[in-house]
Design a protein around this motif. Structure first.
Motif, PDB file in Angstrom:
ATOM      1  N   GLU A 278     -76.367  55.423  15.470  1.00 57.30           N
ATOM      2  CA  GLU A 278     -76.274  56.207  16.856  1.00 57.30           C
ATOM      3  C   GLU A 278     -76.867  57.517  16.911  1.00 57.30           C
ATOM      4  O   GLU A 278     -76.764  58.258  16.012  1.00 57.30           O
ATOM      5  CB  GLU A 278     -74.908  56.193  17.238  1.00 57.30           C
ATOM      6  N   ALA A 279     -77.428  57.962  18.069  1.00 57.02           N
ATOM      7  CA  ALA A 279     -78.077  59.251  18.173  1.00 57.02           C
ATOM      8  C   ALA A 279     -77.940  59.629  19.644  1.00 57.02           C
ATOM      9  O   ALA A 279     -78.058  58.858  20.503  1.00 57.02           O
ATOM     10  CB  ALA A 279     -79.403  59.435  17.682  1.00 57.02           C
ATOM     11  N   THR A 280     -77.748  61.072  19.792  1.00 55.55           N
ATOM     12  CA  THR A 280     -77.750  61.680  21.107  1.00 55.55           C
ATOM     13  C   THR A 280     -78.833  62.993  21.158  1.00 55.55           C
ATOM     14  O   THR A 280     -79.092  63.412  20.431  1.00 55.55           O
ATOM     15  CB  THR A 280     -76.389  62.259  21.374  1.00 55.55           C
ATOM     16  N   ALA A 281     -79.520  62.764  22.414  1.00 57.03           N
ATOM     17  CA  ALA A 281     -80.577  63.832  22.251  1.00 57.03           C
ATOM     18  C   ALA A 281     -80.670  64.233  24.039  1.00 57.03           C
ATOM     19  O   ALA A 281     -79.957  63.828  24.769  1.00 57.03           O
ATOM     20  CB  ALA A 281     -81.710  63.237  21.990  1.00 57.03           C
TER      21      ALA A 281
ATOM     22  N   ASP B 201     -86.084  60.917  23.025  1.00 54.23           N
ATOM     23  CA  ASP B 201     -85.913  61.312  21.856  1.00 54.23           C
ATOM     24  C   ASP B 201     -84.769  60.613  21.259  1.00 54.23           C
ATOM     25  O   ASP B 201     -84.517  60.665  20.014  1.00 54.23           O
ATOM     26  CB  ASP B 201     -85.274  62.900  21.922  1.00 54.23           C
ATOM     27  N   ALA B 202     -83.500  60.169  22.096  1.00 56.98           N
ATOM     28  CA  ALA B 202     -82.547  59.252  21.307  1.00 56.98           C
ATOM     29  C   ALA B 202     -83.117  58.275  20.781  1.00 56.98           C
ATOM     30  O   ALA B 202     -82.817  57.850  19.821  1.00 56.98           O
ATOM     31  CB  ALA B 202     -81.515  59.374  22.396  1.00 56.98           C
ATOM     32  N   ARG B 203     -83.981  57.377  21.539  1.00 55.27           N
ATOM     33  CA  ARG B 203     -84.761  56.262  20.967  1.00 55.27           C
ATOM     34  C   ARG B 203     -85.378  56.431  19.700  1.00 55.27           C
ATOM     35  O   ARG B 203     -85.417  55.737  18.835  1.00 55.27           O
ATOM     36  CB  ARG B 203     -85.473  55.664  21.993  1.00 55.27           C
TER      37      ARG B 203
ATOM     38  N   GLN C  26     -84.901  58.755  17.331  1.00 54.69           N
ATOM     39  CA  GLN C  26     -84.142  59.140  16.344  1.00 54.69           C
ATOM     40  C   GLN C  26     -83.489  57.842  15.935  1.00 54.69           C
ATOM     41  O   GLN C  26     -83.363  57.732  14.595  1.00 54.69           O
ATOM     42  CB  GLN C  26     -82.966  60.066  16.744  1.00 54.69           C
TER      43      GLN C  26
ATOM     44  N   ILE D  74     -79.136  52.280  25.512  1.00 51.42           N
ATOM     45  CA  ILE D  74     -79.546  53.645  25.821  1.00 51.42           C
ATOM     46  C   ILE D  74     -78.924  54.044  27.037  1.00 51.42           C
ATOM     47  O   ILE D  74     -79.280  53.496  28.069  1.00 51.42           O
ATOM     48  CB  ILE D  74     -81.070  54.119  25.718  1.00 51.42           C
TER      49      ILE D  74
ATOM     50  N   GLY E 179     -77.577  64.518  28.474  1.00 54.92           N
ATOM     51  CA  GLY E 179     -78.178  63.866  27.535  1.00 54.92           C
ATOM     52  C   GLY E 179     -78.157  62.466  27.718  1.00 54.92           C
ATOM     53  O   GLY E 179     -77.624  61.722  28.632  1.00 54.92           O
ATOM     54  N   TYR E 180     -78.670  61.950  26.474  1.00 57.48           N
ATOM     55  CA  TYR E 180     -78.745  60.417  26.081  1.00 57.48           C
ATOM     56  C   TYR E 180     -78.245  59.919  24.935  1.00 57.48           C
ATOM     57  O   TYR E 180     -78.575  60.607  23.879  1.00 57.48           O
ATOM     58  CB  TYR E 180     -80.226  59.740  26.631  1.00 57.48           C
ATOM     59  N   ARG E 181     -77.443  58.671  24.917  1.00 56.44           N
ATOM     60  CA  ARG E 181     -77.050  58.258  23.700  1.00 56.44           C
ATOM     61  C   ARG E 181     -77.842  56.880  23.587  1.00 56.44           C
ATOM     62  O   ARG E 181     -77.616  55.972  24.345  1.00 56.44           O
ATOM     63  CB  ARG E 181     -75.670  58.141  23.718  1.00 56.44           C
TER      64      ARG E 181
END
Length: 235
Positions: free
Chosen positions: A57-60, A65-67, A69, A98, A113-115
């Protein structure tokens, strides 16, 4: 009064036939006795398959950018698993998404942001489950969603056959006992059916990797249960 009495007798006979395991049925003019029984057979064995579920999981600030990562993290996990001799075919995606991250303030919401989340299922031997957890987390997995122990299709089929055999053996023993009590002998099987098998997932004992040690997961045996309903003929 005679008509009422005759009706009462017929109803009584029908009800008795529905509740007794030993029945008679008139088909071609002859009277045939049948015995209906239900029996359960079960067998236990150690699981031969473990499924480890992990996620990256990543948040950007942006969805892309989240994708990116998450893609990088998943690639690292896959590479580490491949280096540990886990076949690529045993690592499959179970979920990907996402979603926007909102900040709620003063009755309003705005995107901050996006997760992104990418979830994987990793099939391995039961004795490697703890190792696979450690490899995945060490390579970038941000969560372990669970470890499930089960049976491969081949092993499940073998155990189900054994459970059915035990169920049929138990059914015949019960039918023989009922027949003997009625001074009869079982002569054959009129019909037989089985219900769906029951395979509960075993409860595993989990030991945390305290002090940098390896994660240890000990599964309990898996039980396969089969139920049969058999109608025997008797004479």
């Amino acid at each position: 009064m005679k008509r009422v009495l005759a009706l009462t007798l017929v109803v009584a006979v029908l009800l008795a036939g529905c509740t007794a395991p030993l029945q008679t049925a008139a088909s071609d003019g002859s009277t045939e006795s049948t015995i209906s029984v239900s029996a359960v057979g079960s067998v236990s064995a150690g699981p031969d398959l473990a499924v480890v579920s992990v996620s990256v999981e990543a948040t950007a600030d942006t969805a892309n950018d989240a994708r990116a990562q998450v893609a990088s993290g998943v690639e690292s996990v896959r590479t580490a698993l491949s280096d540990a001799d886990v076949p690529d075919a045993n690592v499959t995606t179970t979920a990907f998404g996402i979603t926007p991250v909102y900040n709620y303030s003063r009755g309003e919401s705005r995107v901050v942001g996006y997760r992104a989340v990418h979830s994987l299922a990793i099939e391995t031997a039961p004795d490697r489950a703890g190792e696979i957890v450690d490899i995945s987390v060490g390579a970038g997995a941000t969560s372990v969603d669970g470890v499930r122990f089960t049976l491969s299709d081949e092993r499940r089929a073998d155990l189900r056959a054994t459970a059915l055999d035990r169920a049929m053996t138990g059914a015949r023993a019960d039918a023989d006992t009922i027949a003997a009590a009625a001074d009869l002998s079982v002569t054959g099987v009129r019909e037989a059916s089985t219900s769906a098998e029951f395979v509960p997932y075993p409860v595993a004992r989990f030991e945390d990797a305290a002090g940098g040690g390896a994660t240890t997961i000990q599964p309990a045996p898996v039980s396969v249960t089969a139920t049969v309903q058999v109608t025997y003929t008797a004479a």
